[in-house]
Design a protein around this motif. Sequence first.
Motif, PDB file in Angstrom:
ATOM      1  N   ALA A  89      -3.411   4.946  -2.464  1.00  0.00           N
ATOM      2  CA  ALA A  89      -3.221   4.570  -2.106  1.00  0.00           C
ATOM      3  C   ALA A  89      -2.943   2.725  -3.025  1.00  0.00           C
ATOM      4  O   ALA A  89      -1.318   2.458  -2.786  1.00  0.00           O
ATOM      5  CB  ALA A  89      -3.706   4.110  -0.750  1.00  0.00           C
ATOM      6  N   LEU A  90      -3.865   2.522  -4.104  1.00  0.00           N
ATOM      7  CA  LEU A  90      -4.051   1.519  -4.891  1.00  0.00           C
ATOM      8  C   LEU A  90      -3.619   1.628  -6.500  1.00  0.00           C
ATOM      9  O   LEU A  90      -3.281   0.398  -7.101  1.00  0.00           O
ATOM     10  CB  LEU A  90      -5.191   0.513  -4.349  1.00  0.00           C
ATOM     11  CG  LEU A  90      -4.926   0.560  -3.130  1.00  0.00           C
ATOM     12  CD1 LEU A  90      -7.040   0.176  -2.617  1.00  0.00           C
ATOM     13  CD2 LEU A  90      -4.179  -0.390  -2.565  1.00  0.00           C
TER      14      LEU A  90
ATOM     15  N   ILE B 172       0.539  -0.780   0.180  1.00  0.00           N
ATOM     16  CA  ILE B 172      -0.098  -0.151  -0.122  1.00  0.00           C
ATOM     17  C   ILE B 172       1.153   1.463   0.421  1.00  0.00           C
ATOM     18  O   ILE B 172       1.657   1.079   0.326  1.00  0.00           O
ATOM     19  CB  ILE B 172      -0.826  -0.013   1.525  1.00  0.00           C
ATOM     20  CG1 ILE B 172      -1.436   1.033   1.588  1.00  0.00           C
ATOM     21  CG2 ILE B 172      -0.053  -0.535   2.772  1.00  0.00           C
ATOM     22  CD1 ILE B 172      -3.051   1.365   2.214  1.00  0.00           C
TER      23      ILE B 172
END
Length: 476
Positions: A376-377, A163
């Motif tokens: 984050a992804l 992450i």
Amino acid sequence: METSFWRSLWRTKPVDEIVREGGGGEGGELKRSMTLIQLTFFSVGATLGTGIFVVMGEATPLAGPAVVLAFLLSAITALFSALSYAELAGTIPVSGSSYSYTYATMGELVAWVCGWCLILEYGVSVSAVAVGWAQYLNDFLDKAFGVKIPDAWSQAPDKGGVINITAVLIVAAMTFLLMRGASESAKVNTAMVFFKLGLLIFFIVVGFTGFNSGNLSPFMPLGFAGVSAAASQVFFSYIGFDAASTAGEEAKNPKRDLPLAIILSLAIVTIVYVLVALVAVGALPWTELDSDTEASLSAILTDVTGATWPALLLSAGAVIAITSVVLTVLYGQTRILFAMSRDGLVPPLFQKINRRTSVPVANTLVVGGFVSLLAALVPLDHLTDATSIGTLFAFALVNLGVIVLRRTKPHLPRSFKTPLYPLTPLLGVFFCLYVMQGLRPVTWLVFALWTLAGLVFYFGYSRRHSRLLRAQREMR
């Protein structure tokens, strides 16, 4: 009944009603605290950074030294739209930006699609910038202290990470700053913009001492098609000049200052971009310009000065530059959702104002959380093109909006008028469509799916909660 339904989709919201609501609605009133320089630097802060520190290295292989022309072509494309934004911002000085302008000129359905595209533009672009920030923070820490954040916490999952916690942290920090108030955010942003402008001017002055005109030959090795393709990539770096228009209800003198801020910010950003690009391809053969642009610019400074501290300073500047982009674009997203909520098209949560700070707190938290999740992804290269197509579509609508409002409301007071009307807004539409056609097919597919999702939301929620439609039904 069918005719009535069709007509309801195209009903416009009166300009005087939009402006009146801008003075305060059910959820509360925003505070007028921003000066001309703060508004200008909001747009500069939202724009300056991504193009030089993120995108330039990807565009140069497409155009060679003529990447300078790609920046100019993108600037011209943005200029026509900026002039249209300036006219409508001075005429309809509210927080909704192009969403509100479209509501006043082309009706609710088109306004919804425009607002939905702005969610794509602002929400996705700030996620992309936060991902870029994480990369440059790692680079700075490595150069300054020999420390690197592990890939598990600084990369998206498909790049070997778990992450991207660093991207989440910068979004969280800027969300917290925005919750303290627009005036406080504007002051911090102004300081950051002064710093990054000074740093880029430093690079231009020092870099010119290592300029070699031979590096510019051949100037256009890949032809005009290469310049055009590069311009489609580079246009991402001009996204943000319209940020001042989202502060329409927090400007002290909106009718005068909003048009000036939009045009001044575009002029400042264009001059800096073109000069930095010219120095970069003049001091370093374009084939050696790395996809990591900041590393290439640092190499130029190190080569010219024979010292490492200028490169370290530039690396710190990249972190500061991109921090201000995260702050200002995040701000713009919250104000557009604020305006859409006031019209009933998104839930009322987004328009509730904290009486002490005059900030839409719940709105800011929701946007910050959504952006953090994306940052984050999702990796950077999946985000930039999607941002560009949503922006170009919104820009095209703003240009059309100027033409429609001139025809339907010719006597409406305008603090700024687009010169060479109607040629300027027509050229604005043409250039937006021209740059859009240069984007990849997969980008068009994402845009189509995003628009379809927006229409489902509109007919499932927004239309039933529209304040304009409800008011018109009560008048029958």
